[in-house]
Motif scaffolding. Sequence first.
Motif, PDB file in Angstrom:
ATOM      1  N   ARG A  14       6.123  -2.957   3.338  1.00  0.00           N
ATOM      2  CA  ARG A  14       7.587  -3.146   3.236  1.00  0.00           C
ATOM      3  C   ARG A  14       7.913  -4.098   2.084  1.00  0.00           C
ATOM      4  NH1 ARG A  14      11.390  -0.373   4.731  1.00  0.00           N
ATOM      5  NH2 ARG A  14      12.732  -2.163   5.055  1.00  0.00           N
ATOM      6  N   LEU A  15       7.166  -5.201   2.006  1.00  0.00           N
ATOM      7  CA  LEU A  15       7.384  -6.166   0.917  1.00  0.00           C
ATOM      8  C   LEU A  15       7.159  -5.511  -0.442  1.00  0.00           C
ATOM      9  CD1 LEU A  15       5.726  -9.541   2.032  1.00  0.00           C
ATOM     10  CD2 LEU A  15       8.075  -9.204   1.276  1.00  0.00           C
ATOM     11  N   MET A  16       6.107  -4.721  -0.534  1.00  0.00           N
ATOM     12  CA  MET A  16       5.816  -4.034  -1.798  1.00  0.00           C
ATOM     13  C   MET A  16       6.975  -3.118  -2.178  1.00  0.00           C
ATOM     14  SD  MET A  16       1.744  -3.220  -1.267  1.00  0.00           S
ATOM     15  CE  MET A  16       1.448  -2.481  -2.868  1.00  0.00           C
ATOM     16  N   GLU A  23       1.863  -2.237  -9.132  1.00  0.00           N
ATOM     17  CA  GLU A  23       0.509  -2.453  -9.637  1.00  0.00           C
ATOM     18  C   GLU A  23       0.421  -3.835 -10.267  1.00  0.00           C
ATOM     19  OE1 GLU A  23      -2.430  -0.520 -13.007  1.00  0.00           O
ATOM     20  OE2 GLU A  23      -0.980   0.779 -12.031  1.00  0.00           O
ATOM     21  N   GLY A  24      -0.740  -4.465 -10.137  1.00  0.00           N
ATOM     22  CA  GLY A  24      -0.960  -5.769 -10.752  1.00  0.00           C
ATOM     23  C   GLY A  24      -2.192  -6.427 -10.172  1.00  0.00           C
ATOM     24  N   THR A  25      -2.454  -7.609 -10.659  1.00  0.00           N
ATOM     25  CA  THR A  25      -3.612  -8.356 -10.171  1.00  0.00           C
ATOM     26  C   THR A  25      -3.290  -8.973  -8.817  1.00  0.00           C
ATOM     27  OG1 THR A  25      -2.939 -10.450 -11.164  1.00  0.00           O
ATOM     28  CG2 THR A  25      -4.267  -8.965 -12.543  1.00  0.00           C
ATOM     29  N   ILE A  32       4.529 -12.394  -6.560  1.00  0.00           N
ATOM     30  CA  ILE A  32       5.711 -11.538  -6.400  1.00  0.00           C
ATOM     31  C   ILE A  32       6.058 -11.337  -4.934  1.00  0.00           C
ATOM     32  CG2 ILE A  32       6.575  -9.169  -6.720  1.00  0.00           C
ATOM     33  CD1 ILE A  32       4.978  -9.179  -9.415  1.00  0.00           C
ATOM     34  N   LEU A  33       5.029 -11.143  -4.109  1.00  0.00           N
ATOM     35  CA  LEU A  33       5.266 -10.838  -2.698  1.00  0.00           C
ATOM     36  C   LEU A  33       5.377 -12.086  -1.827  1.00  0.00           C
ATOM     37  CD1 LEU A  33       2.746  -7.863  -2.400  1.00  0.00           C
ATOM     38  CD2 LEU A  33       5.223  -7.739  -2.812  1.00  0.00           C
ATOM     39  N   SER A  44      -4.828  -5.734   1.840  1.00  0.00           N
ATOM     40  CA  SER A  44      -4.946  -4.672   0.829  1.00  0.00           C
ATOM     41  C   SER A  44      -6.197  -3.844   1.046  1.00  0.00           C
ATOM     42  CB  SER A  44      -4.976  -5.276  -0.580  1.00  0.00           C
ATOM     43  OG  SER A  44      -3.766  -5.919  -0.861  1.00  0.00           O
ATOM     44  N   ASN A  45      -7.290  -4.513   1.391  1.00  0.00           N
ATOM     45  CA  ASN A  45      -8.534  -3.775   1.642  1.00  0.00           C
ATOM     46  C   ASN A  45      -8.421  -2.894   2.881  1.00  0.00           C
ATOM     47  OD1 ASN A  45     -10.030  -4.584  -0.610  1.00  0.00           O
ATOM     48  ND2 ASN A  45     -10.596  -6.504   0.365  1.00  0.00           N
TER      49      ASN A  45
END
Length: 145
Positions: A14-16, A23-25, A32-33, A44-45
């Motif tokens: 939801r945050l994304m 995309e990013g590191t 950002i989040l 993420s994994n």
Amino acid sequence: MEVTLSQGEYRLLRLMAERGFREGTLEEAAKILGVDKSSLASLSNLLAEKGVVEVKERVEEHYVLTERGRDALERGLPEEKLVLFLAGRGGEASVEEVRRALGEEAGIALGQAARKGLVVIAGGVVRLAVDQAEALKTITPLKNY
């Protein structure tokens, strides 16, 4: 295809979406989040295992000079010291003179210089096999003398 998500995984997705992160590191995403890096990496994994996000890992290698490397850079490589020593003695010196002049680096200097075809060692005498400029260019091609 139906995917079951935990609350944490759902909140991250939801945050994304809300913040437009595509995309990013890991560092960029965390900033950002507003999520700490360890939680972000873990979630993420898990999402990647479920095929919801893709995690691309990149390994970076960094090279750092050791104290020995810094010394070689500042004072010269052992074989460079040998060539300069021999050049100062008319192109040759006894092995014993080399050992006294170069100390613990003598063995390394003699071995490397001989392997590179810069010196010839015979009868207890070390002789330059090439002229000084050529020898130094072979040892340290990027250095200007």
